[in-house]
Enzyme design. Structure first.
Site, PDB file in Angstrom:
ATOM      1  N   TYR A  36       0.819  -1.215   0.000  1.00  0.00           N
ATOM      2  CA  TYR A  36       0.000   0.000   0.000  1.00  0.00           C
ATOM      3  C   TYR A  36       0.850   1.261   0.000  1.00  0.00           C
ATOM      4  O   TYR A  36       0.473   2.272  -0.564  1.00  0.00           O
ATOM      5  CB  TYR A  36      -0.963   0.001   1.192  1.00  0.00           C
ATOM      6  CG  TYR A  36      -2.198  -0.807   0.906  1.00  0.00           C
ATOM      7  CD1 TYR A  36      -3.135  -0.337  -0.001  1.00  0.00           C
ATOM      8  CD2 TYR A  36      -2.418  -2.043   1.506  1.00  0.00           C
ATOM      9  CE1 TYR A  36      -4.269  -1.088  -0.294  1.00  0.00           C
ATOM     10  CE2 TYR A  36      -3.539  -2.792   1.220  1.00  0.00           C
ATOM     11  CZ  TYR A  36      -4.467  -2.311   0.318  1.00  0.00           C
ATOM     12  OH  TYR A  36      -5.579  -3.026   0.018  1.00  0.00           O
ATOM     13  N   GLU A  39       6.545 -30.401  13.023  1.00  0.00           N
ATOM     14  CA  GLU A  39       6.159 -29.811  11.733  1.00  0.00           C
ATOM     15  C   GLU A  39       4.972 -28.871  11.846  1.00  0.00           C
ATOM     16  O   GLU A  39       5.010 -27.760  11.361  1.00  0.00           O
ATOM     17  CB  GLU A  39       5.885 -30.924  10.723  1.00  0.00           C
ATOM     18  CG  GLU A  39       5.553 -30.380   9.330  1.00  0.00           C
ATOM     19  CD  GLU A  39       5.598 -31.440   8.248  1.00  0.00           C
ATOM     20  OE1 GLU A  39       6.303 -32.446   8.449  1.00  0.00           O
ATOM     21  OE2 GLU A  39       4.946 -31.273   7.221  1.00  0.00           O
ATOM     22  N   ASP A  71       7.072 -35.241   9.155  1.00  0.00           N
ATOM     23  CA  ASP A  71       6.417 -36.346   8.473  1.00  0.00           C
ATOM     24  C   ASP A  71       7.432 -37.142   7.667  1.00  0.00           C
ATOM     25  O   ASP A  71       8.471 -36.607   7.242  1.00  0.00           O
ATOM     26  CB  ASP A  71       5.342 -35.831   7.519  1.00  0.00           C
ATOM     27  CG  ASP A  71       4.165 -35.236   8.288  1.00  0.00           C
ATOM     28  OD1 ASP A  71       4.093 -35.462   9.505  1.00  0.00           O
ATOM     29  OD2 ASP A  71       3.347 -34.533   7.653  1.00  0.00           O
TER      30      ASP A  71
END
Lengths: 707, 378
Positions: B110, B206, B258
């Site tokens: 902006y 994670e 994972d």
């Protein structure tokens, strides 16, 4: 309708009481029909279908004759066309009015004893019997016009002719007797003045022009002819008008100068003048068409006459059997006991002694056989031999094409475009008759962009104004793939765009579709040549358009750069405190030099144009750089809002900014400050270009680059 | 007294850093100005953020940015606008430094947004354009994002035996309830100071769901550690904080991710740095970081059922091979075996798959056992 027919059918039955006609009574009514009578009844065949066309045909026939006469005598034509309104007070609703049409030329004049024959007889002339390129062909034109005038107004033709410089002028009035096909002289006197002084004072425009020495100056007319015909006609501008005819004639005859004095009052819709009024002083000298006080001047574009054409004998392959029989008869009459061997060599072109003897052998007669002894079956054999023999095509020095440079000069003065290209094909043969096709195109400038192209057609330098779609040239234009040259062309129609296409056919015998000479018959050989000529021009245009597109792209590139330069200058100023204006200008300079291609044609002196377009094959190409400026500038120029260094950007729309851009504004590009399109400067530039086009040797058929 | 001194030192170092950043911007702009006025093409050198320009520093164990750079040119149709945007943002950053304020990425969008004078075109079409320019500026100027007074949105949570001072507020990370402390994007010493730390290691997981499991089980309390998560690939703030914990407090960092190419990649980023932020690896990468799990062999070792298998798709296989070919994994036997195991399995496993064993299997059994056995990849 059906009822009427029924009555018509019933009628003979009622009359059946009366004795039927028999051979005797019919024979009593059978008599000669004079040619004049025939055409008086069938005047539409000669182009006198309606008052407006009658007016045009009258002017056309007289101008054609004048140009032919001037060229044959080796005089640069100076022709005045004056149309006087004889019923200026008629009601506005009148469909036609009485006019006096006068055509004055500086040709060789006509010896007294020939006047009646030339103006008073139909089918009398020097052009019908020879194979030579000329405007008129049949010898119908001017006498038919006189006849039409006589029929519609009862007034005879008035002729002034001065066949010898320093000698008196013949003033003759003659009326044609349609029954005898002979003229009756009503008035015959010798006078001193030529051209008739009366016309110089006709309107303020003629007076002004005459004072400058640009209208009917005596010294310019040592010899000449003036013909006046009063007729019932209609003067209206637009397509198929006297104006268009003269405009086109001027294009195809850049060596001639025309002055046209239209009537003071125009029937119906009086259109605003198409031609911009130039300064009065320039009118007499300018090389572009100008109009002053209603008088239109079509100046001379080139100073040399078209090369003189030779008359040729027919080519064996170009005649029909009947004509061969007639020729044999004629030969026997002329040369009592002349041999077939000689006949073949003398009366045909491209027949050598050995060809002649082998032709004699082929039909089984001795070469000593007399022409008069040849029986029709033998003649028929001979005709077949003609078709089968291998003969050189007819000579082409009988043709006088307009020439590439002359076409460009002609187009330049008549069509306000930015790009002109012309091409002239080699001579070719149809039905044993030599012909040559030339084409030219004008593109852009002030031509309307959203209309279909205008096709202007010429045969032996005479504009063809009617029956466009029946003309071979029109078909050639439609069949040319203009899309290949960056133009749009809806299927099976003319291309669309700011385009004028000119096609000229020069031939010893132009095959018209009718006696009124309005369209060229569609011979394959002719159409093929037309297409080839158009393709040559099209390729030049295509090259130019691609170049222009590239310029436009460069212009858009510049657009992008220029758009951000102001922002960058401000940002740098905020960081380093450097003078934003200095940075802005430095960057703008860089942006311009990096997109210089966009400027190439915008330069005032047009020098870059020369360098740049030299790369392309621009033989026979003429470009008016100034004419491009409005069009391209509109697409390329970034209207730069004057840089507001206080921070707030001025909210200026593109268009507004362009208007606001003044020369003093640092940002304003040079081209934004260009004067109005049709300014004096523009006229001058055109004059320069025209001069350049008009310079050079007559032999400059190679269309040397002019810019 | 000492405290005041530190504060003063920090303040002055901040001032020095600001001055240095400002100078860099001025140098960049002065170069453009000089080139413009001298009739030369204005350019900005932007180091290339691509794999081709990333160097594996084996000695340091991190990814570094090479010398490759592109010239951003004003007079190039494709670059003209971004050149202008670069100058706009440079000017905005100078403003921020002058005003001693920071803005978010969106805020910067902006700040630079207005209509180009004389046109209807906006300086930035969207925030993505603006973000890209800021990343370019970071590398061009060789300044960090926080040095440019720009922060990203928060994405990361911390809880554990540590007390910090964030912008003057003392925060005890043992008393963060169920939500945890949100790691800000700027975690430099002038914003976050470590006051007191009893923790012996850091466990980074994670994602938030797994973190919640550990937090609820008070894992950090039982094992005296700090528990963090980074919402998938950890943002810079999280990575920088982990690095500071590792570097300044000497805490080892264990990662629980994972068992899939994505998890491997996250580990790689934490350990060696990322390609896009290779220029920041020096201060983000943790070469000592360890990969605790899930391992491909855990399927059997933990006795998991078929239900937890998520089949590898083509993209996963491709990605796994790519990772195996990374120079920092290439010569690493353990990792080659690990990735091979994953490919041989033909399926992925999430940390949550351990829940099939027991709700707290991961916090009570899996992690403590691994830590105890020092069973990790490194």
């Amino acid at each position: 309708m059906a009822a009427k027919e029924a009555v018509a059918m019933a009628e003979p039955k009622k009359k059946s009481v009366a004795p039927r006609a028999d051979a005797e009574s019919m024979a009593a009514r059978q008599r000669d029909i004079s040619v004049s009578e025939f055409f008086a009844k069938n005047r539409h065949l000669l182009g006198f279908d309606n008052p407006r066309k009658a007016m045009l045909t009258t002017v056309k026939e007289a101008v054609d004759n004048s140009l032919d006469a001037c060229e044959e005598a080796g005089i640069l034509p100076e022709i005045a066309v004056i149309v006087e309104d004889l019923e200026p007070g008629r009601p506005a609703t009148a469909k036609s009015s009485r006019y006096r049409v006068t055509i004055i030329d500086n040709g060789p004049g006509i010896v007294r004893k020939q006047v009646e024959n030339i103006f008073g007889r139909l089918l009398y002339g020097s052009k019908f019997h020879r194979l030579k390129m000329s405007r008129g062909q049949q010898g119908i034109g001017i006498s038919a016009a006189g006849m039409y005038g006589l029929i519609t107004t009862g007034r005879p033709m008035t002729i002034f002719t001065k066949p010898k410089a320093g000698q008196p002028t013949h003033h003759i009035e003659l009326a044609m007797n349609t029954k005898t096909n002979r003229a009756e002289v009503n008035f015959d006197k010798e006078v001193k003045e030529f051209p008739p002084k009366r016309f110089r004072d006709l309107t303020p425009g003629t007076r002004a022009l005459a004072e400058q020495g640009g209208f009917l100056t005596e010294s310019e007319f040592p010899t000449g002819t003036s013909v006046s015909i009063e007729l019932d006609g209609k003067y209206q501008r637009g397509r198929g008008s006297v104006d268009e005819f003269l405009e086109l004639t001027a294009i195809a005859n850049p060596h001639a100068r025309f002055v046209f004095v239209p009537p003071s009052r125009v029937t119906e819709d009086e259109e605003p003048d198409v031609l911009a009024a130039a300064e009065a002083g320039a009118a007499a000298k300018a090389t572009v068409t100008t109009e002053t006080n209603g008088v239109i001047v079509y100046p001379r574009g080139v100073q040399e006459l078209p090369p003189e054409t030779k008359e040729i004998q027919p080519h064996p392959k170009g005649i029909e059997l009947g004509i061969l029989l007639q020729m044999l008869k004629d030969y026997e009459l002329a040369e009592k006991g002349g041999t077939l061997y000689n006949f073949l060599q003398e009366r045909f072109c491209r027949v050598s002694a050995s060809t002649a003897s082998s032709m004699c052998d082929a039909i089984g007669v001795s070469s000593r056989a007399k022409a008069g002894d040849i029986e029709p079956p033998q003649a028929e054999k001979l005709y077949k031999v003609f078709q089968e023999s291998k003969l050189a095509p007819p000579p082409t020095d009988c043709l006088a094409p307009i020439g590439v440079r002359q076409m460009l000069a002609g187009m330049l003065k008549g069509v306000r475009a930015e790009f002109y290209a012309a091409s002239s094909r080699e001579a070719e043969v149809y039905r044993g008759r030599p012909f040559q096709i030339e084409a030219a195109i004008a593109f852009g400038g002030e031509l309307p962009g959203d209309e279909t192209a205008r096709v202007i057609r010429f045969a032996n330098r005479v504009p063809l104004l009617f029956q466009q779609s029946a003309c071979s040239s029109f078909k050639a234009v439609v069949e040319t793939a203009w899309k290949n040259y960056n133009l749009s062309q809806p299927r099976g129609t003319l291309p669309v765009g700011p385009l004028v296409i000119m096609i000229h056919m020069a031939s010893v015998w132009v095959p018209f579709t009718s006696e009124s000479k309005e369209a060229i018959a569609d011979y394959d050989e002719i159409r093929k040549e037309m297409k080839l000529a158009l393709m040559e021009c099209g390729r030049k245009l295509g090259t130019y358009l691609r170049k222009r597109q590239k310029m436009r792209r460069e212009g858009e590139r510049r657009d992008v750069f220029e758009r951000y330069i102001g922002e960058i200058a401000k940002a740098i100023n905020a960081i380093t405190g450097d003078d934003p204006k200095a940075i802005y200008e430095a960057l703008l300079k860089q942006a311009k030099s990096r997109t210089a291609v966009a400027d190439q044609l915008l330069d005032e002196d047009g020098k870059v144009v020369k360098e740049d377009l030299a790369e392309t094959d621009d033989e026979g190409v003429l470009i008016i750089p100034d004419a491009i400026a409005p069009a391209v500038a509109a697409a390329t120029s970034t209207p730069l809002a004057p840089l507001d260094l206080d921070g707030k950007a001025k909210a200026a729309s593109k268009r507004g900014a362009r208007k606001a851009a003044e020369p003093k504004a640092a940002a304003a590009p040079k081209r934004a400050a260009k004067p109005e399109p049709e300014s004096a400067a523009r006229t001058e530039l055109r004059a320069r270009a025209a001069k350049a086009a008009g310079r050079g040797k007559a032999g400059g058929e190679d269309g040397a680059r002019l810019f | 007294m000492a405290k005041q001194k530190t504060a003063a030192a920090t303040a002055s170092s901040k001032k020095d850093r600001d001055a240095a950043t400002e100078k860099k911007i001025v140098v960049l702009a002065t170069d453009v100005a000089k080139r413009s006025l001298g009739g030369r093409e204005p350019i900005v050198r932007v180091p290339t953020r691509a794999k081709s320009n990333t160097i594996w520093n084996k000695k340091k164990g991190i990814l570094q940015m090479g010398d490759g750079a592109q010239e951003r040119q004003l007079f190039n149709l494709g670059q003209a606008k971004s050149f202008m945007q670069t100058m706009l943002h440079s000017s905005s950053i100078k403003d921020l430094i002058g005003a001693e304020k920071t803005l978010s990425l969106r805020g910067m969008f902006y700040k630079g947004l207005h209509t180009v004078a004389g046109t209807k075109e906006k300086t930035f079409a969207d925030q993505d354009e603006s973000d890209g320019i800021l990343e370019d500026l970071e590398v061009s100027l060789g300044a960090l994002r926080e040095e440019l007074h720009i922060f990203a949105k928060k994405a990361g949570t911390m809880v554990g035996n540590i007390t910090i001072i964030d912008s003057g507020d003392e925060i005890d990370c043992r008393r963060m309830g169920s939500g945890g402390y949100a790691i800000p994007s700027i975690v430099e010493p002038d914003v976050i100071k470590f006051k007191k730390c009893d923790a012996k290691f850091v466990l980074h997981v994670e994602k938030n769901t797994v973190w919640s499991r550990f937090n609820e089980d008070r894992f950090w309390e039982k094992h005296n550690c700090i528990l963090t998560e980074g919402g998938g690939q950890p943002p810079r703030g999280v990575r920088r904080l982990l690095r500071r914990l590792n570097e300044e407090l000497g805490l080892p960092v264990y990662c629980l991710l994972d068992c899939d190419p994505w998890g491997h990649y996250i580990y790689s980023v934490i350990k060696q740095g990322s390609i896009s932020l290779a220029f920041e690896s020096e201060r983000l990468a943790i070469p000592e970081a360890k990969y605790l799990g899930i391992r491909a062999s855990d399927y059997r070792a933990c006795g998991l059922t078929d239900d937890v298998q998520i089949a590898l798709n083509d993209t996963d296989i491709k990605r796994a091979r790519e990772i195996a070919a990374y120079p920092w994994f290439e010569g690493h036997k353990g990792w080659q075996r690990e990735i091979e195991g994953l490919l041989n399995n033909g399926f992925k496993m999430e940390v949550e798959s351990l829940i099939t064993k027991d709700i707290s299997y991961v916090t009570e059994t899996y992690v403590p056992e691994r830590l105890k056995k020092k069973d990790w990849l490194d």
